[in-house]
Write an enzyme that holds these catalytic residues in place. Sequence first.
Site, PDB file in Angstrom:
ATOM      1  N   LYS A  52     -44.897 -12.766  33.879  1.00 17.03           N
ATOM      2  CA  LYS A  52     -43.799 -12.781  32.900  1.00 17.03           C
ATOM      3  C   LYS A  52     -44.060 -11.761  31.798  1.00 17.03           C
ATOM      4  CE  LYS A  52     -42.889 -17.727  33.662  1.00 17.03           C
ATOM      5  NZ  LYS A  52     -43.035 -19.105  33.128  1.00 17.03           N
ATOM      6  N   GLN A  96     -46.329 -22.455  28.424  1.00 17.17           N
ATOM      7  CA  GLN A  96     -46.373 -22.667  29.874  1.00 17.17           C
ATOM      8  C   GLN A  96     -46.741 -24.108  30.215  1.00 17.17           C
ATOM      9  OE1 GLN A  96     -45.373 -20.441  32.112  1.00 17.17           O
ATOM     10  NE2 GLN A  96     -45.911 -21.593  33.925  1.00 17.17           N
ATOM     11  N   ASP A 119     -36.978 -21.340  27.149  1.00 15.79           N
ATOM     12  CA  ASP A 119     -37.254 -22.143  28.343  1.00 15.79           C
ATOM     13  C   ASP A 119     -36.213 -23.237  28.536  1.00 15.79           C
ATOM     14  OD1 ASP A 119     -39.336 -21.761  30.146  1.00 15.79           O
ATOM     15  OD2 ASP A 119     -40.860 -22.492  28.743  1.00 15.79           O
TER      16      ASP A 119
HETATM   17  N1  GUN Z   1     -44.087 -24.204  34.601  1.00 14.30           N
HETATM   18  C1  GUN Z   1     -43.391 -24.125  35.751  1.00 14.30           C
HETATM   19  N2  GUN Z   1     -42.165 -23.589  35.524  1.00 14.30           N
HETATM   20  C2  GUN Z   1     -42.096 -23.314  34.200  1.00 14.30           C
HETATM   21  C3  GUN Z   1     -41.102 -22.744  33.367  1.00 14.30           C
HETATM   22  O1  GUN Z   1     -39.994 -22.386  33.777  1.00 14.30           O
HETATM   23  N3  GUN Z   1     -41.442 -22.609  32.061  1.00 14.30           N
HETATM   24  C4  GUN Z   1     -42.627 -23.018  31.570  1.00 14.30           C
HETATM   25  N4  GUN Z   1     -42.847 -22.883  30.266  1.00 14.30           N
HETATM   26  N5  GUN Z   1     -43.569 -23.559  32.305  1.00 14.30           N
HETATM   27  C5  GUN Z   1     -43.304 -23.707  33.623  1.00 14.30           C
END
Ligand code: GUN
Length: 293
Positions: A52, A96, A119
């Site tokens: 990312k 995350q 998110d």
């Molecule tokens: N862990 C798995 N998918 C995601 C997501 O879309 N965002 C975040 N912050 N953590 C994740």
Amino acid sequence: MAHLIDGRAIAAGVHAETAARVAALRARGIRPGLMFIRVGEDPASQVYVGMKEKKAAELGFHSETRVLPAATPEADLLDLVARVNADPQWHGLLIQAPLPTAMHAPRVYAAVSPAKDVDGFHPVNVGKLSLGDPSGFAPCTPAGIQELLVRTGVPLEGAEVVVLGRGNIVGKPMASLLVQKSCHANCTVTLCHSGTRDVAAHCRRADILIAAMGVPEFVRGSMVRPGAVVVDVGVNRIADPAARGGSRLVGDVAFEEVSAVAGHLTPNPGGVGPMTIAMLLANTARAAEQSAV
Ligand code: GUN
């Protein structure tokens, strides 16, 4: 054989649009900023956050990753979140998941400013999604799946959609998105979960089947209506003595079997994953645009 939906190519189209938005913001003196927080050393999270951040930099975002030890007290994480909330150089904040079990994840996600919650995990954004208020942020994976379907030309209006899995990151927001009375939705949605009787019978009715329950190769060919669109969200590591390292990744869909029956299928990798990143960066561009009006 099912047509494979090329998530990488579709994500590249979204990224090109986002890069143009970032350039327009920068021409106005606004550098969109995205802060990543990772707590602990979960190997999958390391890979995801790395991907990312790399893409954010490529598109011209200002970005930074803060890594906190797994034993960090929750109060210290909440202090960092409060500082990012208050700092105008950051338009988006991603923490995350999963967080260490000693932390209360709902409290942490509720501490993120809803305006920076790219998110879509904050209760305000969950509520806006449910209400159909487009000023909020939808979680990136379900938003990316909707975009994949739209850009592939899959008819959504009136479609029978079956979602497998009721998690807060994919299943529930997926159902909320597709049930809205709007042009890229208006589906009849069935949300199946571990308490559902005869899941296979629901699956066989689906025009669009979205598998997000985290059970390796759960969806078999016999569960898919011929010609249906099948979206595989699962990333599961299974033991395989014949594989390098003794394990390999499989989705929630038995790929070979289902590709013989489905009309469209997302590969794994190269299907949903790239779209999650594309929607994160599109959301962050919008957070910066909304901060500037
Ligand atoms: N862990 C798995 N998918 C995601 C997501 O879309 N965002 C975040 N912050 N953590 C994740």
